[in-house]
Motif scaffolding. Sequence first.
Motif, PDB file in Angstrom:
ATOM      1  N   ARG A 241       0.830  -1.205   0.000  1.00 33.73           N
ATOM      2  CA  ARG A 241       0.000   0.000   0.000  1.00 33.73           C
ATOM      3  C   ARG A 241       0.862   1.252   0.000  1.00 33.73           C
ATOM      4  N   TYR A 242       1.965   1.204   0.722  1.00 31.43           N
ATOM      5  CA  TYR A 242       2.884   2.345   0.725  1.00 31.43           C
ATOM      6  C   TYR A 242       3.477   2.542  -0.668  1.00 31.43           C
ATOM      7  N   TYR A 243       3.834   1.458  -1.310  1.00 28.71           N
ATOM      8  CA  TYR A 243       4.354   1.533  -2.685  1.00 28.71           C
ATOM      9  C   TYR A 243       3.330   2.170  -3.612  1.00 28.71           C
ATOM     10  N   LYS A 244       2.085   1.748  -3.490  1.00 26.77           N
ATOM     11  CA  LYS A 244       1.055   2.281  -4.380  1.00 26.77           C
ATOM     12  C   LYS A 244       0.807   3.761  -4.129  1.00 26.77           C
ATOM     13  N   ASP A 245       0.771   4.160  -2.856  1.00 31.69           N
ATOM     14  CA  ASP A 245       0.463   5.550  -2.515  1.00 31.69           C
ATOM     15  C   ASP A 245       1.622   6.496  -2.793  1.00 31.69           C
ATOM     16  N   HIS A 246       2.855   6.015  -2.587  1.00 32.91           N
ATOM     17  CA  HIS A 246       4.015   6.898  -2.632  1.00 32.91           C
ATOM     18  C   HIS A 246       4.969   6.602  -3.795  1.00 32.91           C
ATOM     19  N   GLY A 247       4.683   5.542  -4.542  1.00 32.86           N
ATOM     20  CA  GLY A 247       5.532   5.221  -5.684  1.00 32.86           C
ATOM     21  C   GLY A 247       6.949   4.856  -5.298  1.00 32.86           C
ATOM     22  N   SER A 248       7.131   4.236  -4.120  1.00 35.18           N
ATOM     23  CA  SER A 248       8.472   3.905  -3.644  1.00 35.18           C
ATOM     24  C   SER A 248       8.905   2.544  -4.165  1.00 35.18           C
ATOM     25  N   PRO A 249       9.845   2.498  -5.107  1.00 28.45           N
ATOM     26  CA  PRO A 249      10.295   1.195  -5.611  1.00 28.45           C
ATOM     27  C   PRO A 249      10.972   0.362  -4.540  1.00 28.45           C
ATOM     28  N   GLU A 250      11.585   1.024  -3.542  1.00 23.70           N
ATOM     29  CA  GLU A 250      12.251   0.269  -2.480  1.00 23.70           C
ATOM     30  C   GLU A 250      11.246  -0.522  -1.646  1.00 23.70           C
ATOM     31  N   ALA A 251      10.069   0.039  -1.449  1.00 19.91           N
ATOM     32  CA  ALA A 251       9.040  -0.685  -0.701  1.00 19.91           C
ATOM     33  C   ALA A 251       8.654  -1.962  -1.434  1.00 19.91           C
ATOM     34  N   LEU A 252       8.464  -1.864  -2.748  1.00 17.61           N
ATOM     35  CA  LEU A 252       8.132  -3.047  -3.536  1.00 17.61           C
ATOM     36  C   LEU A 252       9.296  -4.025  -3.557  1.00 17.61           C
ATOM     37  N   ASP A 253      10.520  -3.532  -3.621  1.00 16.66           N
ATOM     38  CA  ASP A 253      11.687  -4.418  -3.599  1.00 16.66           C
ATOM     39  C   ASP A 253      11.732  -5.221  -2.302  1.00 16.66           C
ATOM     40  N   MET A 254      11.408  -4.578  -1.179  1.00 15.33           N
ATOM     41  CA  MET A 254      11.410  -5.296   0.098  1.00 15.33           C
ATOM     42  C   MET A 254      10.385  -6.426   0.089  1.00 15.33           C
ATOM     43  N   VAL A 255       9.212  -6.159  -0.470  1.00 14.49           N
ATOM     44  CA  VAL A 255       8.179  -7.184  -0.538  1.00 14.49           C
ATOM     45  C   VAL A 255       8.621  -8.325  -1.440  1.00 14.49           C
ATOM     46  N   ASN A 256       9.097  -7.983  -2.638  1.00 12.49           N
ATOM     47  CA  ASN A 256       9.516  -9.024  -3.579  1.00 12.49           C
ATOM     48  C   ASN A 256      10.645  -9.881  -3.016  1.00 12.49           C
ATOM     49  N   LYS A 257      11.620  -9.233  -2.410  1.00 11.09           N
ATOM     50  CA  LYS A 257      12.753  -9.964  -1.849  1.00 11.09           C
ATOM     51  C   LYS A 257      12.285 -10.923  -0.760  1.00 11.09           C
ATOM     52  N   THR A 258      11.400 -10.458   0.092  1.00 12.44           N
ATOM     53  CA  THR A 258      10.942 -11.279   1.209  1.00 12.44           C
ATOM     54  C   THR A 258      10.050 -12.416   0.736  1.00 12.44           C
ATOM     55  N   LEU A 259       9.096 -12.123  -0.135  1.00 14.94           N
ATOM     56  CA  LEU A 259       8.192 -13.172  -0.616  1.00 14.94           C
ATOM     57  C   LEU A 259       8.959 -14.247  -1.382  1.00 14.94           C
ATOM     58  N   THR A 260       9.936 -13.841  -2.171  1.00 17.21           N
ATOM     59  CA  THR A 260      10.734 -14.817  -2.926  1.00 17.21           C
ATOM     60  C   THR A 260      11.610 -15.637  -1.996  1.00 17.21           C
ATOM     61  N   ALA A 261      12.249 -14.971  -1.023  1.00 15.85           N
ATOM     62  CA  ALA A 261      13.114 -15.688  -0.084  1.00 15.85           C
ATOM     63  C   ALA A 261      12.319 -16.696   0.729  1.00 15.85           C
TER      64      ALA A 261
END
Length: 746
Positions: A241-261
């Motif tokens: 939600r933070y990624y969507k509201d603020h356009g922060s690629p780092e927020a999405l990177d944290m999610v992707n990294k964690t879900l994949t790991a």
Amino acid sequence: MKINHLIDEKSPYLLQHAHNPVDWYPWGEIAFQKAKQEDKPVLLSVGYSTCHWCHVMAHESFEDISIAKIINDHFIAIKVDREERPDIDHVYMSAVTAMTGQGGWPLTVFLTPQGDAFYGGTYFPPYAKWGSAGFADVLNSMARQWKQDRDNILSSGRSMTEALRRQALRHPDPPYFLAEKDLKMSEDSSPFGLRMTTKNEYESLFDRAYQQMKGQFDSTNGGFGSAPKFPMGHNLSFLLRYYKDHGSPEALDMVNKTLTAMSDGGIGDHLGGGFHRYSTDQYWHVPHFEKMLYDQALLSRVYLEAYQVTGLMEYASLARSIFDYVLESMTDKLGGFYSAEDADSQECDRGRTASSDGLTSPVSGHLKEGAFYVFSHSEITEVLGHDAAMVFNYCYGVLPQGNVGVDPHGEFQGKNILYRARSLKEAADKFDRPIDDVQGLLTSSKLKLLSLRAQRPRPHKDDKVLCDWNGLMIASFAFASRVLGELKYVQAASKAADFILAQMMVKKRLLHRWRDGSAGIAATLEDYSFFIYGLLELYEATFQDKYLDAAQDLAEGMIKYFGDHAGGFYMTASDAESLIIRPKEIYDGALPSGNSVAALILVRLYALTKKDIYNTQAEALFRSFAPTVAQAPYAHCFLLSALDWYLNGPIEITFVGEGSKPSRTDAGEGLEPSPTDNSTLAKMLKVLYKYFIPSKAVKLIPALPEGGPSLNRGQVQICYQGTCGLPIDSVNDFEDFLVKQDLNND
């Protein structure tokens, strides 16, 4: 012969202790009256049936005749299932955490006959080791102090209770494990809801929560902090939600990294689907092997949301594997979802038959952590054959000596915990085979190993149905039915919801637990808020008015029985059993708090019904918990997601159809509109759920020939922040509108 007083209980955990030599009582007035009559302190032991260290302490101490004699001679012993009585667990966990700075299960607490806690801890070994006092020594010490220093013990207990009451009045402090630097606020900052007057001041909370998560993020291994690592799916949902509201690629990177790991690691069950409780190491490799229903619900949800954001099919596949595991292994024939599967099971040689109950078995008398899930190198080679085993072992990190590097208790010697060590491409390159061939080989190998695993004694299944955890699972199944277009998922959600409405309600009041044909135990706030959350998701998936109506009826009960005039909700009802304090929780831990979910369902109900009471209650809740949340936003991620909905206002999407029809989920009929329907409405719904739009209120109404612009069947109208667009009747126009209004994740 009845050994103790637990034999007639429904809880699997209490029944596991029904034949202990300890003279256990269930929680209740009988036990406390006996303590008063015999002038004895109370030994309170709290745990749950799939808890590894609860099993260890039971075997070492509660099955030991000499330790049982000390308990029986000097204490009145009470055993509580924390999943049946989360209110009792919360109260006395708070006390032990205040005493020792840490908590966990088994929870061991010494009480006065009035219920005041004066000493406690978690697991105690039977005799002193690992720098910990032995349980026998602790028991003897407490018994001696009760006789020799009674006044100080009683005074200490009363002081602890008073401290807990004061804490409850000002709301709980942030979790003890949050670093001090995360709690500090700048001099010019102000807690939201007190002096804030602009939206920007509220939104600083989201930034601070994000910065706190960023500071704890493990950029190498995914997840937050070091070992142990917990999945915390709702925290990842906040980052999306933070990624969507603020356009922060780092927020999405944290999610992707964690879900994949997590999905690559040993915390995921690569053969049977679903996720284990947490990782004992920082690499997600060595899990604590129990499987909890609520983890399946929260993780399946965030994998689906990540699929909406990224379009990665791997995320959709992982969500499907979770749902398939729950449907196959965790679903009662009447529709409810079971609570958990144990971490421990009995080790046996290949070919030995498994016991059916998972509690005792002729194969072996010793339970081992993860025995059901781990493999030796030789087992895999024998079952798969040399060539297939080479590829499988390369991909899943299997080693001849075993692949568990840190094994302090010697549970995994020579064993392998499957994890995705290498990619399909790496395997294809190494073995000079097409990727499709490698994928096919791995799929067939998993089926063979799954068949081998099925011959082993399965871990004990806690088959009680809990209203709150079922609410979370219903919500995820209902959401999945729209995102993935799977009718079987909405059927599962509907059957579970109908079961609870029929079997776990008395006089319009929810009950907390059902097992073995019987429902009981007064519901908590979590039962109400989580189940209402599931009903709202189910309404959105089916447009069956009965689910929205039930949600409103239960919300009325939640406000009436749990509401606090100062804002927010108590954990227990106003007419529930009185404990030494009446808890009021907001911290989002392994599960979101009842208050956090209550905030979300209130703002959703207001968007769907426009009844002011829901908005008023939500605003009061946000104000009530303002100082606590402002101290440590990261510890309240689900509440912040609800606040985001409230501040930004939902997108109101109204579809026009025939109205609802009676549900017949057993036959897959009557669900209007069906995800497989070719109508314009069904196609629009399919388009809508391609996109990550978390703050939306979706409803179906009959055609409105009178009043304002005419809305006809097959049309949709979108309203946002008080402004409504013209009706749309084209699927392409609907999707174009979503894109132009920047409501999607692109």
